[in-house]
Scaffold this motif. Structure first.
Motif, PDB file in Angstrom:
ATOM      1  N   LEU A 100      23.163  47.750  55.158  1.00  0.00           N
ATOM      2  CA  LEU A 100      23.499  47.858  56.631  1.00  0.00           C
ATOM      3  C   LEU A 100      24.312  46.306  57.201  1.00  0.00           C
ATOM      4  N   ALA A 101      24.587  47.303  57.966  1.00  0.00           N
ATOM      5  CA  ALA A 101      25.190  45.377  58.674  1.00  0.00           C
ATOM      6  C   ALA A 101      25.202  44.371  58.776  1.00  0.00           C
ATOM      7  N   ASN A 102      24.018  45.243  59.505  1.00  0.00           N
ATOM      8  CA  ASN A 102      23.485  43.768  60.218  1.00  0.00           C
ATOM      9  C   ASN A 102      22.160  42.933  59.117  1.00  0.00           C
ATOM     10  N   SER A 103      21.997  43.701  58.060  1.00  0.00           N
ATOM     11  CA  SER A 103      21.371  43.289  56.595  1.00  0.00           C
ATOM     12  C   SER A 103      21.302  41.630  56.733  1.00  0.00           C
ATOM     13  N   PRO A 104      19.303  41.104  56.870  1.00  0.00           N
ATOM     14  CA  PRO A 104      19.499  40.053  56.561  1.00  0.00           C
ATOM     15  C   PRO A 104      19.753  39.522  55.651  1.00  0.00           C
ATOM     16  N   VAL A 105      20.233  40.104  54.498  1.00  0.00           N
ATOM     17  CA  VAL A 105      20.559  39.441  53.175  1.00  0.00           C
ATOM     18  C   VAL A 105      22.241  40.000  53.307  1.00  0.00           C
ATOM     19  N   LYS A 106      23.133  40.652  53.885  1.00  0.00           N
ATOM     20  CA  LYS A 106      23.813  40.445  53.779  1.00  0.00           C
ATOM     21  C   LYS A 106      25.220  39.099  52.827  1.00  0.00           C
ATOM     22  N   GLN A 107      24.695  38.040  53.734  1.00  0.00           N
ATOM     23  CA  GLN A 107      25.357  37.098  52.993  1.00  0.00           C
ATOM     24  C   GLN A 107      25.438  36.875  51.183  1.00  0.00           C
ATOM     25  N   ARG A 108      24.607  37.162  50.905  1.00  0.00           N
ATOM     26  CA  ARG A 108      23.948  37.442  49.602  1.00  0.00           C
ATOM     27  C   ARG A 108      24.519  38.128  48.741  1.00  0.00           C
ATOM     28  N   ILE A 109      24.885  39.921  49.308  1.00  0.00           N
ATOM     29  CA  ILE A 109      25.502  41.296  48.622  1.00  0.00           C
ATOM     30  C   ILE A 109      27.158  40.610  48.961  1.00  0.00           C
ATOM     31  N   ALA A 110      27.464  40.066  49.930  1.00  0.00           N
ATOM     32  CA  ALA A 110      28.767  39.965  49.990  1.00  0.00           C
ATOM     33  C   ALA A 110      29.733  38.656  48.599  1.00  0.00           C
TER      34      ALA A 110
END
Length: 166
Positions: A100-110
């Protein structure tokens, strides 16, 4: 001469903006819904030299488990080298919250997406979220929507991918 330099600088700036912003717009709407063929898998990233292939399942709403998935994936990339291994992470069920866009791991996913890791989101699960939310869930820009997460895992396994569920 000054005009020539200004024109070159403007062209360079425009090209850079198109690369940065144009790529983001494309990644925000990547979907395999219309062209998914079980016998012919397609991928967001090209890995012509990959000798190892791995599909990773994320089906739990558990940020500690998500960290384990991301740590394991980074370790695999570090060990084999990002050109020698192809990794696809598939999220479905409660695990869709991982993408999800607000995932706490979104930067690591990127960051892992930039290293060639593909992140697939289950459309069936997205439809269930839509029923609860009243709208389709917003995903991280690098997410690739697949018709069904478990079918994507089966597809990749049938094409030589090893399977891991940390």
């Amino acid at each position: 001469m000054k005009q020539l330099w200004e024109q070159a600088l403007r062209s360079l700036l425009l090209g850079t903006m198109l690369m940065v912003f144009g790529t983001g717009a494309v990644l925000a709407d990547v979907s395999m819904l219309q062209d998914f063929h079980f016998d012919h898998p397609t991928f967001q990233h090209d890995h012509p030299f990959a000798s190892r292939k791995l599909v990773v399942q994320v089906s739990q709403d558990n940020p500690a488990r998500w960290d384990l998935v991301l740590n394991t994936t980074q370790n695999i990339l570090n060990y084999f080298g990002q050109e020698k291994v192809q990794v696809v992470i598939v999220a479905f069920g409660p695990g869709l919250k991982f993408l999800l866009a607000n995932s706490p791991v979104k930067q690591r996913i990127a960051a892992l997406n930039a290293e060639g890791v593909e992140f697939d989101a289950c459309h069936n699960t997205m439809l269930q979220f839509q029923k609860k939310l009243g709208h389709m869930p917003e995903l991280v820009p690098s997410a690739v929507v697949v018709p069904a997460g478990i079918v994507r895992i089966m597809q990749l396994e049938s094409h030589g991918f090893d399977y891991v569920k940390p």
